[in-house]
Design a protein around this motif. Structure first.
Motif, PDB file in Angstrom:
ATOM      1  N   SER A 134       0.821  -1.218   0.000  1.00 38.84           N
ATOM      2  CA  SER A 134       0.000   0.000   0.000  1.00 38.84           C
ATOM      3  C   SER A 134       0.850   1.261   0.000  1.00 38.84           C
ATOM      4  O   SER A 134       0.544   2.211  -0.716  1.00 38.84           O
ATOM      5  CB  SER A 134      -0.947   0.004   1.206  1.00 38.84           C
ATOM      6  OG  SER A 134      -1.901  -1.020   1.062  1.00 38.84           O
ATOM      7  N   ALA A 138       0.877   3.915  -2.983  1.00 37.59           N
ATOM      8  CA  ALA A 138       0.521   5.307  -2.692  1.00 37.59           C
ATOM      9  C   ALA A 138       1.665   6.238  -3.095  1.00 37.59           C
ATOM     10  O   ALA A 138       1.434   7.308  -3.664  1.00 37.59           O
ATOM     11  CB  ALA A 138       0.210   5.469  -1.206  1.00 37.59           C
ATOM     12  N   CYS A 158      -5.794   8.838  -5.999  1.00 34.59           N
ATOM     13  CA  CYS A 158      -4.979   7.679  -5.618  1.00 34.59           C
ATOM     14  C   CYS A 158      -5.775   6.574  -4.932  1.00 34.59           C
ATOM     15  O   CYS A 158      -5.326   5.427  -4.898  1.00 34.59           O
ATOM     16  CB  CYS A 158      -3.824   8.127  -4.723  1.00 34.59           C
ATOM     17  SG  CYS A 158      -2.571   9.080  -5.629  1.00 34.59           S
ATOM     18  N   SER A 159      -6.946   6.878  -4.411  1.00 29.05           N
ATOM     19  CA  SER A 159      -7.735   5.821  -3.769  1.00 29.05           C
ATOM     20  C   SER A 159      -8.269   4.829  -4.803  1.00 29.05           C
ATOM     21  O   SER A 159      -8.703   3.738  -4.453  1.00 29.05           O
ATOM     22  CB  SER A 159      -8.879   6.413  -2.942  1.00 29.05           C
ATOM     23  OG  SER A 159      -9.771   7.122  -3.792  1.00 29.05           O
ATOM     24  N   LEU A 190      -6.252   1.852  -1.062  1.00 26.83           N
ATOM     25  CA  LEU A 190      -5.533   2.931  -0.390  1.00 26.83           C
ATOM     26  C   LEU A 190      -6.509   3.819   0.351  1.00 26.83           C
ATOM     27  O   LEU A 190      -7.584   4.131  -0.141  1.00 26.83           O
ATOM     28  CB  LEU A 190      -4.765   3.779  -1.413  1.00 26.83           C
ATOM     29  CG  LEU A 190      -3.723   3.058  -2.242  1.00 26.83           C
ATOM     30  CD1 LEU A 190      -3.068   4.024  -3.205  1.00 26.83           C
ATOM     31  CD2 LEU A 190      -2.670   2.444  -1.345  1.00 26.83           C
ATOM     32  N   GLU A 194      -2.804   7.312   3.059  1.00 28.28           N
ATOM     33  CA  GLU A 194      -1.711   6.704   2.308  1.00 28.28           C
ATOM     34  C   GLU A 194      -1.455   7.430   0.995  1.00 28.28           C
ATOM     35  O   GLU A 194      -0.376   7.378   0.463  1.00 28.28           O
ATOM     36  CB  GLU A 194      -2.005   5.237   2.029  1.00 28.28           C
ATOM     37  CG  GLU A 194      -1.948   4.392   3.270  1.00 28.28           C
ATOM     38  CD  GLU A 194      -2.494   3.012   3.050  1.00 28.28           C
ATOM     39  OE1 GLU A 194      -1.925   2.067   3.609  1.00 28.28           O
ATOM     40  OE2 GLU A 194      -3.503   2.879   2.343  1.00 28.28           O
ATOM     41  N   GLY A 195      -2.463   8.136   0.489  1.00 32.98           N
ATOM     42  CA  GLY A 195      -2.313   8.839  -0.778  1.00 32.98           C
ATOM     43  C   GLY A 195      -1.582  10.155  -0.671  1.00 32.98           C
ATOM     44  O   GLY A 195      -1.241  10.762  -1.668  1.00 32.98           O
TER      45      GLY A 195
END
Length: 201
Positions: A134, A138, A158-159, A190, A194-195
């Motif tokens: 992850s 990310a 990014c998710s 994500l 995390e992004g």
């Protein structure tokens, strides 16, 4: 008599040739043995890549053809994002070091010199994050968006990276494994945290 001398002379030459060939072949075998052993030993040593090699200057020329440059970029991003999607959930230290090295070498050897130099600057600001699948995914999405900002392209959410860059992970039947039982591969998802990476994060 002259005929006997002629025959003796030819036999002497043949004998000398035989000795010469034998000497060459025997000395060649002695030389080949240690060289082969040294070569094998040298190739079995651990590969150690210095920081100078990893982060050295890219010397490739600028790609003037915009179409070729875009095709190369799209293919490269697909490779990087797919690699992150296939990275282990819980990588070993060796896995993480290999991925980090690969990213730096990728930037150094990228065939578009201009692109590579920009990407190397991004790597200085945002070093590769390789603690888990992850974080790696990310990080890759974040640096891709950094490139998109510079090129005035839309920013990617990014998710959704796991859906957009499918890793191609299929459930191959594995011998000795019960049917229907999943392996330890978890799909990439994500969170908002995390992004967004911070400098050196």
């Amino acid at each position: 008599m002259p005929r006997k001398q002629h025959l003796s002379f030819l036999m002497a030459i043949a004998f000398c040739a035989f000795l010469g060939i034998t000497f060459v072949l025997s000395s060649r075998k002695e030389t080949d043995g240690p060289v082969t052993a040294e070569f094998a030993a040298a190739n079995q040593q651990a590969l150690s890549v210095s920081d100078g090699i990893l982060k050295g200057e890219n010397k490739a020329a600028k790609i003037e053809n915009a179409t070729l440059k875009a095709e190369l970029g799209n293919a490269s991003w697909k490779l990087l994002h797919t690699m992150m999607a296939k990275f282990p959930d819980k990588p070993t230290d060796e896995d993480s070091a290999a991925l980090k090295s690969y990213i730096h070498l990728f930037a150094r050897l990228y065939p578009c010199g201009d692109c590579a130099r920009h990407f190397q600057k991004i790597l200085q600001k945002f070093p590769p994050q390789v603690a888990t699948r992850s974080t790696a995914a990310a990080w890759a999405c974040h640096v891709h968006n950094e490139v998109n900002k510079r090129l005035k392209k839309p920013i990617f959410d990014c998710s959704n990276i796991g859906d957009f860059y499918d890793c191609g992970c299929a459930e191959d039947p594995v011998e000795g494994k019960e049917k229907g039982k999943k392996d330890s591969f978890t799909p990439l998802t994500l969170s908002e945290n995390e992004g967004s990476l911070t400098r050196g994060g």
